[in-house]
Design an enzyme around this catalytic site. Structure first.
Site, PDB file in Angstrom:
ATOM      1  N   ASN A 115      76.023  63.243  41.483  1.00 45.63           N
ATOM      2  CA  ASN A 115      76.683  61.601  41.987  1.00 45.63           C
ATOM      3  C   ASN A 115      76.017  61.822  43.425  1.00 45.63           C
ATOM      4  OD1 ASN A 115      78.468  61.836  39.903  1.00 45.63           O
ATOM      5  ND2 ASN A 115      80.233  63.011  41.383  1.00 45.63           N
ATOM      6  N   ASP A 139      78.965  57.172  41.655  1.00 41.35           N
ATOM      7  CA  ASP A 139      80.075  57.337  41.012  1.00 41.35           C
ATOM      8  C   ASP A 139      81.253  57.295  42.147  1.00 41.35           C
ATOM      9  OD1 ASP A 139      81.792  57.706  38.686  1.00 41.35           O
ATOM     10  OD2 ASP A 139      81.099  59.859  38.257  1.00 41.35           O
ATOM     11  N   ASP A 185      84.378  63.421  43.955  1.00 44.25           N
ATOM     12  CA  ASP A 185      83.583  64.331  43.266  1.00 44.25           C
ATOM     13  C   ASP A 185      82.069  64.643  43.840  1.00 44.25           C
ATOM     14  OD1 ASP A 185      82.681  66.232  40.850  1.00 44.25           O
ATOM     15  OD2 ASP A 185      82.752  63.541  39.629  1.00 44.25           O
ATOM     16  N   LYS A 206      79.147  65.994  44.323  1.00 43.47           N
ATOM     17  CA  LYS A 206      78.319  66.590  43.769  1.00 43.47           C
ATOM     18  C   LYS A 206      77.016  66.551  43.441  1.00 43.47           C
ATOM     19  CE  LYS A 206      79.943  65.615  38.581  1.00 43.47           C
ATOM     20  NZ  LYS A 206      80.041  65.771  37.890  1.00 43.47           N
TER      21      LYS A 206
END
Length: 116
Positions: free
Chosen positions: A45, A65, A40, A42
């Site tokens: 994060n 995260d 994830d 992005k």
């Protein structure tokens, strides 16, 4: 009441942030024991913080995260199998290649794609 906005980042700061994130991903994909696939990557994060005084007072970027991260088993880290099959691909679809999202085969390549 007007909201004060921060000045835009300089190109040096942007380069520093991108370099920090790239180093973090390289560590997760090659040096961490066991290897970790973030899944994830992005902007939301990536945490930014003030650098120590020795770094010209710039910014330091850190990946955050790791809630949906995958630990890559030893066998999957070999050249014969460079992905991990998951039941459902997790992560933010817009930052994932559609082939990965549909197949559920997450790899370091999916993190690299998300990084851009």
């Amino acid at each position: 009441m007007a909201i004060a906005s921060a000045p835009p980042l300089s190109w040096r700061e942007r380069h520093s942030i991108a370099s920090d994130v790239a180093r973090g991903l390289a560590f997760l994909h090659t040096e961490a024991d066991p290897i970790i696939i973030h899944q994830d990557v992005k902007p939301a994060n990536i945490l930014l913080g003030a650098a120590p005084d020795g770094n010209d007072g710039g910014l330091v970027a850190k990946l955050a995260d790791f809630g949906i991260s995958r630990v890559v088993p030893e066998l999957a880290a070999t050249a014969a199998k460079s992905y991990v099959k998951t039941q459902n691909a997790a992560g933010t679809p817009i930052y994932m290649p559609i082939e990965i999202f549909n197949s559920g085969r997450v790899s370091a390549k999916s993190d690299t794609y998300a990084f851009g």
